[in-house]
Write a protein that holds these residues in place. Structure first.
Motif, PDB file in Angstrom:
ATOM      1  N   GLU A 555       0.820  -1.215   0.000  1.00 64.51           N
ATOM      2  CA  GLU A 555       0.000   0.000   0.000  1.00 64.51           C
ATOM      3  C   GLU A 555       0.852   1.262   0.000  1.00 64.51           C
ATOM      4  OE1 GLU A 555      -2.538  -0.250   3.337  1.00 64.51           O
ATOM      5  OE2 GLU A 555      -3.664  -1.987   2.597  1.00 64.51           O
ATOM      6  N   ASP A 556       2.092   1.149   0.520  1.00 66.11           N
ATOM      7  CA  ASP A 556       2.943   2.335   0.650  1.00 66.11           C
ATOM      8  C   ASP A 556       4.118   2.356  -0.321  1.00 66.11           C
ATOM      9  OD1 ASP A 556       1.578   3.446   2.988  1.00 66.11           O
ATOM     10  OD2 ASP A 556       2.320   1.661   3.996  1.00 66.11           O
ATOM     11  N   TYR A 557       4.387   1.238  -1.032  1.00 71.78           N
ATOM     12  CA  TYR A 557       5.559   1.148  -1.902  1.00 71.78           C
ATOM     13  C   TYR A 557       5.165   0.710  -3.313  1.00 71.78           C
ATOM     14  CZ  TYR A 557       8.312   1.168   2.398  1.00 71.78           C
ATOM     15  OH  TYR A 557       8.871   1.490   3.597  1.00 71.78           O
ATOM     16  N   THR A 558       5.870   1.255  -4.341  1.00 67.44           N
ATOM     17  CA  THR A 558       5.829   0.737  -5.721  1.00 67.44           C
ATOM     18  C   THR A 558       7.263   0.689  -6.228  1.00 67.44           C
ATOM     19  OG1 THR A 558       5.524   2.956  -6.662  1.00 67.44           O
ATOM     20  CG2 THR A 558       3.520   1.664  -6.227  1.00 67.44           C
ATOM     21  N   ILE A 559       7.575  -0.340  -7.076  1.00 65.40           N
ATOM     22  CA  ILE A 559       8.928  -0.521  -7.617  1.00 65.40           C
ATOM     23  C   ILE A 559       8.845  -0.517  -9.142  1.00 65.40           C
ATOM     24  CG2 ILE A 559      11.003  -1.947  -7.566  1.00 65.40           C
ATOM     25  CD1 ILE A 559       9.890  -3.283  -5.073  1.00 65.40           C
ATOM     26  N   GLU A 560       9.735   0.266  -9.785  1.00 60.78           N
ATOM     27  CA  GLU A 560       9.798   0.322 -11.247  1.00 60.78           C
ATOM     28  C   GLU A 560      11.249   0.399 -11.677  1.00 60.78           C
ATOM     29  OE1 GLU A 560       6.562   3.070 -12.953  1.00 60.78           O
ATOM     30  OE2 GLU A 560       6.983   3.924 -10.966  1.00 60.78           O
ATOM     31  N   TYR A 561      11.486   0.117 -13.002  1.00 56.81           N
ATOM     32  CA  TYR A 561      12.807   0.361 -13.567  1.00 56.81           C
ATOM     33  C   TYR A 561      12.988   1.849 -13.739  1.00 56.81           C
ATOM     34  CZ  TYR A 561      13.136  -4.613 -14.676  1.00 56.81           C
ATOM     35  OH  TYR A 561      13.193  -5.969 -14.609  1.00 56.81           O
ATOM     36  N   ALA A 562      14.123   2.360 -13.313  1.00 57.95           N
ATOM     37  CA  ALA A 562      14.383   3.792 -13.509  1.00 57.95           C
ATOM     38  C   ALA A 562      14.555   4.099 -14.995  1.00 57.95           C
ATOM     39  CB  ALA A 562      15.621   4.204 -12.722  1.00 57.95           C
ATOM     40  N   LYS A 563      15.100   3.105 -15.732  1.00 59.26           N
ATOM     41  CA  LYS A 563      15.277   3.246 -17.187  1.00 59.26           C
ATOM     42  C   LYS A 563      14.444   2.160 -17.860  1.00 59.26           C
ATOM     43  CE  LYS A 563      19.968   5.123 -16.805  1.00 59.26           C
ATOM     44  NZ  LYS A 563      21.385   4.935 -17.191  1.00 59.26           N
ATOM     45  N   ALA A 564      13.209   2.502 -18.177  1.00 60.95           N
ATOM     46  CA  ALA A 564      12.283   1.518 -18.739  1.00 60.95           C
ATOM     47  C   ALA A 564      12.746   1.002 -20.093  1.00 60.95           C
ATOM     48  CB  ALA A 564      10.893   2.141 -18.872  1.00 60.95           C
ATOM     49  N   LYS A 565      13.518   1.823 -20.833  1.00 53.17           N
ATOM     50  CA  LYS A 565      13.972   1.410 -22.165  1.00 53.17           C
ATOM     51  C   LYS A 565      14.915   0.209 -22.107  1.00 53.17           C
ATOM     52  CE  LYS A 565      17.792   4.739 -22.175  1.00 53.17           C
ATOM     53  NZ  LYS A 565      18.415   5.879 -22.890  1.00 53.17           N
ATOM     54  N   PRO A 605      19.250   0.194 -12.317  1.00 55.53           N
ATOM     55  CA  PRO A 605      18.676   1.320 -11.575  1.00 55.53           C
ATOM     56  C   PRO A 605      17.182   1.117 -11.363  1.00 55.53           C
ATOM     57  CG  PRO A 605      19.086   1.957 -13.843  1.00 55.53           C
ATOM     58  CD  PRO A 605      19.599   0.562 -13.717  1.00 55.53           C
ATOM     59  N   LEU A 606      16.748   1.219 -10.063  1.00 54.59           N
ATOM     60  CA  LEU A 606      15.340   1.044  -9.735  1.00 54.59           C
ATOM     61  C   LEU A 606      14.771   2.343  -9.177  1.00 54.59           C
ATOM     62  CD1 LEU A 606      15.399  -2.430  -7.950  1.00 54.59           C
ATOM     63  CD2 LEU A 606      14.809  -1.956 -10.329  1.00 54.59           C
TER      64      LEU A 606
END
Length: 724
Positions: A555-565, A605-606
Motif C-alpha cells: 500500500e505504501d511502496y511501488t517498484i519500477e525500472y528507472a530506465k524503462a527502455k 537502476p530502480l
C-alpha cells in the motif's frame, strides 16, 4: 636380556590363566567368599542356549518366597563350617553367589563363632540368566532337624534387573547387654577388693566370711564361657552387693556430734566407740525436709529438717525445727503501661493520662497531645506489687489520618534495654472519623489531539464527590459537563533519515501539533546487492534475495525500472514481476543455468515510490562465491627421489561455467601450472594436482591458501578461499 624377561612374564601369565578359579573377590572390604567351580564347556553351551532364549522371550519369574537355610551356626564352630543353602527345587534356577560374615567392621571368614557376640551375614543369591526374582519375599531358617527355627532378615534388596537378591541377617547373642553386665560385675568386684584390703578387724567374723564367699564366687564366674548367662552375672552382683551391705561392725558407739551441711541439705553423724577408743566414725545420714509454713513473696516460711542413719542395727536421729525459709521471688510479669500528656511544657506537675490498646481519640484530642510515654513494669501476679523498671518517651512511627468517613490509626513505639537485651513495645490508637471532606483540586487542562481536556474541579478523596469550589459546598452531579473534547491529529509526512549506500532511510507520518508518529516507513538503501548461487535463507553477506526495504507494504511502496527502455536487457536475468508484490529482489537465473554465460550482469537502476515520494536505488547482481564443499582439496605426504613433500589433489565441477581460475595466495610461480591444467570447469584427476616440497611449503606456514573464481561467460563469481 629384555627378550628373556618378556618371555618369562608371558609364561607366568599363561600359568595363572590355567589355575582353577573357585575364589571370587567380594565387594565388601576385600572379603573372600567361595563359589562352586564351573564346567566351562557346559556353561558355554548353557549361555548360548540362554542367549537364544533371551532373544526370543523375556526371563520368567521364580516362585516366592525364596527359602534359604543356615546350618551349623553354633558357638565354637568355624564360620567356614556354616552351610548356607537354597531349597532343592530352586537350585537349578538360582545359586548362592556369596556369603560374607562380619563382627562389627571385622571380616570373620576364617574365624570361630564366639559366645555372647553378635554377627552379621550378607547373602547374595544370583538367578539364572533366563530367570528373575518376582519380589523381595524370603523365608530364612536356622538350625537342623527338629531344632530348625524361622528367622527374619534385616534387609532384602533386589538389583541387576531382579536377577540378584541381597539380604542381611544379624545373629544376635545380646552382646551389648551382656558386656554391660560384665562391666558392672568388674566394678562391684573392684569396690569389694578395696574393703578386702582393709582386713576383717572392723567386722564380725560371721559377716566377713559371707562377704568373702560372695567375692570369691564373683571372681570365679567365667564371663567368657558360653554357659554363663546375663542372669548368672546379675546374681553374682546382687550376692556380693548384699554381702557388703550386711557386713557388721562389732563396736559399741556413742554420738559424738551431728554435723549439718550448707542449707541443711546434708548431715553427717560422728560416733566414737566406748570400748576400743575409735573416736571419730563419720557416717552420712539421710535428710528429709518438712514444710511447716509456705514462704510467700512477702513473708518467710518455716521448715523442719530430720537426719537419720542406721549403724550396726541402731537408728540415730537429729532434728532442726523452725528453720526460716526466705521469701520466694515475686511471680512477676512484665507489663507496659502507656500514658499521654497535653501540656506544652512537661514538669513534675504534668498530668499523665493512662490509655490502652482499645483507646479511641478524637482528632482534636490527638492534635493536642504533646508527649506519649511508656513504663516497663514488673507486676507480681501473687501480691499485685508493681515496680517500674524504666520509663521512656515513645515515638510515633506511623499514622493514618482520619477523614470524613474513615477512622485514622496512630502507632507509637518504644525500645527498652541495649544491645542483645533490647525489647520493643508498641501500641495503636484509633483516631475517630472527622466528618469533614478531604478536598483535592484538579486544575483545568486544555484538550490535545488525542486526549480530552477538563475544566477546574474539586474531589473529596474519601467519598468521591465532585465540587465546583474548594470548600466542597457546590456539588457537580454530571461529571461529563467538565470534559473538553480532543481536537484530533493533523498528519504531515517528513523524511527523518536519508538513506545511504549501506543503511536505509526513515520516513515518518506524524502530527504537526503533538508530533505523535502514526507510521514509520523505511527508505531503500542507495545500493542493494543480490547474488546468483547464494542460499536463499542465510545470514551471510552474500544473499540470494534482498528486500527493497526491511518492512515492505504494497500500500505504501511501488517498484519500477528507472530506465524503462533497458527493461528487456534486465529481464534476461531479473524480473520485477514478483518484487512488486513482496519487495523481494531475486535473479531469474540459477548458478547452473546456461543463460548465465550468455548475458552480462550489471547494475540495474530502480525507482521506488514511498508514500508518494520517489527514490532511486542501484541493484547490483553478482555471482556468489562457490560453496566450500564444491572445491575439494586433499593432501597427502609423498617422497620423490628422496625428497619429502606434499601432494595436493584438486577436485571440482562447476556446471554451466565457462572457465575456472585458481591461484595460491602469494605463490605466483604456480600460476602457469593452474592456467595450463586447471581452467576447465570440471577437474581432471591426471592434471589437477600439485607436488610441493616440504621446504617450499614451510615458507607458507605449512599450508596453502587456494583462491578460486568461476567464470560464466563475461561474468565472474566472488572469490572462494580454501586453506589446506
Amino acid at each position: 636380556m629384555k627378550k628373556k624377561i618378556v618371555a618369562y612374564l608371558l609364561c607366568m601369565a599363561m600359568g595363572v590363566s590355567l589355575l582353577p578359579m573357585p575364589v571370587i573377590q567380594a565387594a565388601d572390604n576385600g572379603t573372600v567368599v567361595y563359589e562352586e567351580d564351573k564346567d566351562t564347556e557346559k556353561d558355554t553351551e548353557t549361555e548360548t542356549e540362554s542367549k537364544t532364549e533371551t532373544e526370543t522371550e523375556a526371563p520368567s519369574e521364580l516362585a516366592t518366597p525364596v527359602k534359604i537355610a543356615i546350618k551349623g551356626l553354633e558357638v565354637n564352630n568355624k564360620f567356614s563350617e556354616v552351610n548356607v543353602k537354597l531349597e532343592e527345587n530352586l537350585e537349578k534356577d538360582a545359586k548362592i553367589k556369596s556369603v560374607i560374615w562380619k563382627h562389627g567392621k571385622n571380616n570373620m571368614t576364617d574365624g570361630t563363632i564366639e559366645a555372647h557376640k553378635n554377627y552379621e551375614v550378607k547373602i547374595v543369591v544370583q538367578a539364572a540368566d533366563n530367570k528373575v526374582f518376582k519380589d523381595e519375599q524370603v523365608e530364612l531358617s536356622i538350625g537342623e532337624g527338629e531344632s530348625v527355627q524361622p528367622i527374619y532378615p534385616d534387609t532384602v534388596e533386589l538389583s541387576d534387573e531382579n536377577h540378584r537378591l541381597t539380604l542381611t541377617y544379624t545373629y544376635d547373642q545380646d552382646e551389648e547387654a551382656y558386656n554391660q553386665e560384665v562391666a558392672k560385675l568388674k566394678f562391684v568386684i573392684d569396690e569389694a577388693e578395696k574393703i578386702e584390703e582393709k582386713g576383717n578387724d572392723y567386722y564380725t567374723k560371721e559377716s566377713w566370711n559371707e562377704f568373702g564367699k560372695a567375692l570369691n564366687a564373683a571372681r570365679k564366674l567365667s564371663t567368657d564361657s558360653e554357659e554363663t548367662t546375663i542372669e548368672n552375672i546379675q546374681e553374682a552382683i546382687n550376692d556380693l552387693t548384699d554381702a557388703e551391705k550386711n557386713l557388721v561392725h562389732p563396736h559399741k558407739y556413742s554420738v559424738k556430734e551431728w554435723e549439718w551441711g550448707e542449707n541443711n541439705e546434708s548431715a553427717t553423724l560422728h560416733l566414737y566407740c566406748d570400748e576400743c577408743g575409735i573416736d571419730d566414725l563419720a557416717v552420712s545420714a539421710t535428710v528429709t525436709k518438712q514444710i511447716d509454713q509456705e514462704a510467700t513473696c512477702t513473708e518467710v516460711g518455716k521448715a523442719t529438717y530430720t537426719a537419720s542413719v542406721t549403724v550396726n542395727g541402731k537408728n540415730y536421729t537429729d532434728i532442726i525445727e523452725n528453720v526460716e525459709i526466705p521469701p520466694i521471688a515475686h511471680d512477676n510479669t512484665t507489663l507496659y503501661k502507656w500514658e499521654y500528656a497535653t501540656d506544652q511544657e512537661i514538669t513534675e506537675d504534668t498530668r499523665w493520662v493512662p490509655f490502652d490498646k482499645n483507646a479511641k481519640w478524637s482528632k482534636s484530642l490527638a492534635d493536642s497531645i504533646t508527649k506519649v510515654r511508656c513504663s516497663q513494669v514488673n507486676h507480681c501476679n501473687a501480691c499485685g506489687n508493681e515496680d517500674v523498671i524504666e520509663t521512656k518517651e515513645a515515638t510515633k512511627v506511623s499514622g493514618r489520618e482520619p477523614d470524613c468517613v474513615n477512622a485514622g490509626l496512630y502507632k507509637y513505639e518504644v525500645t527498652f534495654g541495649e544491645g542483645e537485651n533490647t525489647v520493643n513495645s508498641d501500641i495503636e490508637v484509633i483516631i475517630e472519623a472527622t466528618g469533614q471532606h478531604t478536598i483535592k483540586e484538579t486544575k483545568a487542562e486544555a484538550a490535545t489531539c488525542t486526549r480530552d481536556g477538563n475544566k477546574e474541579y474539586y474531589t473529596c478523596n474519601v467519598c468521591g464527590k465532585i465540587f465546583e469550589d474548594k470548600n466542597g459546598t457546590k456539588e457537580i452531579k454530571d461529571k461529563n459537563s467538565l470534559i473538553l473534547k480532543a481536537t484530533g491529529h493533523h498528519i504531515v509526512v517528513d523524511v527523518k533519515k536519508q538513506p545511504t549506500k549501506k543503511a536505509e532511510g526513515e520516513l515518518v507520518k506524524h502530527c504537526r501539533d503533538c508530533d505523535d508518529v502514526t507510521q514509520t516507513l523505511a527508505l531503500p538503501k542507495k545500493e542493494i546487492t543480490i547474488y546468483i548461487g547464494a542460499k536463499a535463507n542465510t545470514k551471510s553477506v552474500q544473499k540470494a534475495a534482498e528486500k527493497v526495504v526491511t518492512t515492505y507494504n504494497t500500500e505504501d511502496y511501488t517498484i519500477e525500472y528507472a530506465k524503462a527502455k533497458n527493461a528487456k536487457t534486465y529481464e534476461k536475468y531479473f524480473s520485477l514481476k514478483n518484487a512488486q508484490k513482496s519487495g523481494n529482489l531475486k535473479s531469474t537465473l540459477t548458478i547452473n543455468s546456461k543463460k548465465l554465460s550468455q548475458v552480462k550482469l550489471g547494475t540495474i537502476p530502480l525507482k521506488v515510490t514511498v508514500a508518494g515520494k520517489t527514490y532511486t536505488t542501484k541493484l547490483k547482481v553478482k555471482i556468489a562465491k562457490p560453496e566450500a564443499k564444491t572445491f575439494k582439496v586433499t593432501r597427502k605426504a609423498i617422497t620423490v627421489g628422496g625428497i619429502k613433500g606434499v601432494r595436493y589433489d584438486l577436485k571440482y565441477n562447476y556446471k554451466g561455467a565457462t572457465k575456472v581460475k585458481i591461484r595460491v595466495k602469494n605463490a605466483s610461480g604456480l600460476n602457469e601450472k593452474f592456467d595450463r591444467d586447471m581452467t576447465n570447469p570440471k577437474s581432471d584427476s591426471k592434471k589437477c594436482y600439485l607436488n610441493i616440497k616440504d621446504s617450499d611449503l614451510k615458507q607458507f606456514g605449512g599450508k596453502y591458501k587456494f583462491q578460486v573464481v568461476v567464470y560464466y561467460g563475461k561474468n565472474v563469481s566472488e572469490m572462494l578461499t580454501v586453506e589446506k
